[in-house]
Design an enzyme around this catalytic site. Structure first.
Site, short mmCIF file in Angstrom:
data_model
loop_
_atom_site.label_atom_id
_atom_site.label_comp_id
_atom_site.label_asym_id
_atom_site.label_seq_id
_atom_site.Cartn_x
_atom_site.Cartn_y
_atom_site.Cartn_z
N SER A 1 0.85 -1.19 0.00
CA SER A 1 0.00 0.00 0.00
C SER A 1 0.89 1.24 0.00
O SER A 1 2.02 1.20 0.51
CB SER A 1 -0.88 0.01 1.25
OG SER A 1 -1.46 1.30 1.42
N TYR B 1 -1.74 -0.83 10.25
CA TYR B 1 -1.85 -1.03 8.80
C TYR B 1 -0.59 -0.53 8.09
O TYR B 1 0.01 -1.25 7.28
CB TYR B 1 -3.09 -0.29 8.27
CG TYR B 1 -3.36 -0.51 6.80
CD1 TYR B 1 -3.92 -1.70 6.35
CD2 TYR B 1 -3.03 0.47 5.86
CE1 TYR B 1 -4.16 -1.91 4.99
CE2 TYR B 1 -3.27 0.28 4.51
CZ TYR B 1 -3.84 -0.91 4.08
OH TYR B 1 -4.07 -1.12 2.74
#
Lengths: 262, 251
Positions: free
Chosen positions: B143, B156
């Site tokens: 990501s 995350y």
């Protein structure tokens, strides 16, 4: 009637075909990129100072079913750029894809920074950095008007690694990364993506002049233990020019067998 | 855009049951590959594949990527049924939005277990099969948040940063075996996972404003990049973290 239909159809087809300008395309990565873009169905504006290489390339491009405008001249010369964009406008309307491939190190004049001269720096910075700004300044406005464009700047992983003896070249190639990022921000909302490619050691003419011992040393720094082919870089150029890369912008993409993992 | 770039390839896709992973599955199939999918939930994919004749050749295995023995069993079954593996796409991932003061440690562990440990475990289990080919390619969906942080996502961001560095390390270790490893770093992509933490349109506008292109990504725009990296067109690219985000991280 049939003739009229044919003309309309031809105009329709012509509009569908994208047009790419590749600077410094007579040899190496530029040549491979031009061929790869032709293979993907684009027409080409080809510029280089080497007439012979251009002639061969033009023939190859025609064989691939693409049209081309060929200009032999130096992109550092504003008059040549006038000609390039005049030709492009006349023959194709506008440039959709710009591959700023032109650039070179000091080659035989390359030396450690302290032994190098300002004249050499200027020459390297002008051809490897300023020319990209000049060409882009002319090509981007019509992309912006039409709401679609791809700009690909050929940087180098030397910009990230800092190989010895290449201070001017690394400065120019790093400069391209900053340029790429600013332009990506400024043009992002107009459907234009701007990216830089950072190739590692690639089998080009400059590479052919290296001593075998140096070549082995270079290879030992590459996890894949081989130098790359111009066609492998061209594959990335094609990918970034195509629809598949519509959401990639402002990035520096390393293609170097893992020499520097960006 | 079907160019048959993956003809005769055998690709394992984790998290192929939804979102980016599901799009990777359908692009792999349309590029000529056979595919095995490992996911917790397969009902959505099954429904989609029903319309498609490719279902006959697609292997579906229900697996929780964060459970070690399930990964071992799942990868083995995938490889056996496909007759080998020469590509892996790790797309299974979960999100966690939480202010750090209140972050629950079980949640932290779960995010790391799925996004990082699970993905790398899949790589390790797939490795014996990948080694049997002339060349293979692993693509990990990380990501942009693994490169440049976003707010209230400590777990995350850390998990994705870990996945990026694990990909690079694997790229280094496996280069001599002609196994390429790359990470794709998407920005905000319009998926269920993304919508899960969106309350209204103003949230979406706020997210968009972070990106130079001022829009969300489509799953197909990520999957196209994954296909490129899986294919031989990317034969010189390994160890890269390729951001596909419309201009946020400027990596």
């Amino acid at each position: 009637m049939a003739g009229e239909f044919f003309i309309e159809f031809e105009q329709f087809v012509m509009k569908q075909r994208k047009v790419a300008l590749v600077t410094g395309c007579a040899n190496g990565i530029g040549r491979a990129s031009a061929l790869s873009l032709a293979r993907s169905g684009m027409d080409l504006v080809l510029v280089d100072i080497e007439q012979e290489g251009l002639d061969v390339l033009r023939k190859n491009v025609i064989d691939l079913g693409s049209r081309s405008a060929v200009i032999c001249g130096d992109c550092q010369d504003e008059h040549i750029l006038d000609e390039v964009f005049e030709f492009a406008q006349r023959d194709f309307g506008a440039i959709d894809v710009l591959v700023n491939n032109l650039g070179r190190s000091a080659r035989e004049h390359a030396s450690s920074f302290l032994d190098s001269s300002p004249d050499t720096w200027s020459a390297v910075l002008d051809i490897s950095l300023m020319t990209t700004l000049r060409v882009t300044h002319r090509a981007a406005p019509s992309m912006k008007r039409r709401g679609w464009g791809r700009i690909i700047n050929m940087s180098s992983d030397t910009a990230l690694i800092g190989d010895e003896g290449l201070a001017d070249y690394a400065a120019a190639k790093s400069g391209l990364l900053g340029f790429t990022r600013v332009l990506a921000r400024e043009l992002g909302s107009y459907g234009i993506t701007v990216n830089a490619i950072c190739p590692g050691a690639i089998k080009t003419r400059a590479h052919d002049h290296l001593k075998p011992s140096i070549l082995e040393k270079i290879k030992s720094t590459i996890p894949m233990n081989r130098v790359g082919e111009p066609e492998e870089v061209a594959g990335l150029v094609s990918f970034l020019s195509g629809d598949g890369a519509s959401y990639i912008t402002g990035q520096a993409l390393a293609i170097n067998g893992g020499r520097y993992m960006l | 855009m079907n160019k048959n770039r993956l003809t005769e390839r055998k690709i394992l896709v984790t998290g192929g049951g939804a979102g980016i992973g599901q799009e990777c599955v359908s692009k792999c199939l349309s590029e000529g590959a056979t595919v095995a999918v490992l996911d917790r939930k397969l009902d959505k994919l099954e429904k989609n594949l029903e319309k498609d004749v490719s279902i006959n050749s697609t292997v579906l295995v229900e697996v929780d990527i964060s459970v070690g023995e399930q990964v071992c069993r799942g990868v083995k079954q995938a490889a056996q049924e496909l007759g080998g593996l020469d590509g892996v796409v790790n797309s299974a991932g979960i999100d966690l939005v939480s202010e750090f003061d209140d972050m629950n440690w079980d949640d932290w562990s779960k995010v790391l277990d799925v996004n990082l440990t699970g993905a790398i475990h899949v790589c390790q289990q797939a490795l014996p099969y990948l080694r049997l080919n002339r060349s293979s390619s692993i693509v990990n969906i990380a990501s942009g948040a693994g490169l440049v942080p976003i707010q209230n996502r400590v777990a995350y961001c850390a998990s994705k940063a870990g996945l990026i560095m694990a990909s690079k390390s694997l790229a280094m270790d496996l280069a001599s075996s002609d196994i390429r490893v790359n990470a794709v770093c998407p920005g905000a992509v319009d998926t269920d996972l993304f919508r899960q933490n969106i309350r209204d349109e103003s949230d979406i506008e706020q997210v968009k404003s972070r990106y130079a292109m001022n829009r969300l990504g489509e799953v197909s725009e990520i999957a196209d990049v994954v296909i490129f990296l899986l294919s031989d067109e990317a034969s010189l690219i390994t160890g890269s973290a390729l951001a596909v985000d419309g201009g946020r991280v400027f990596h």
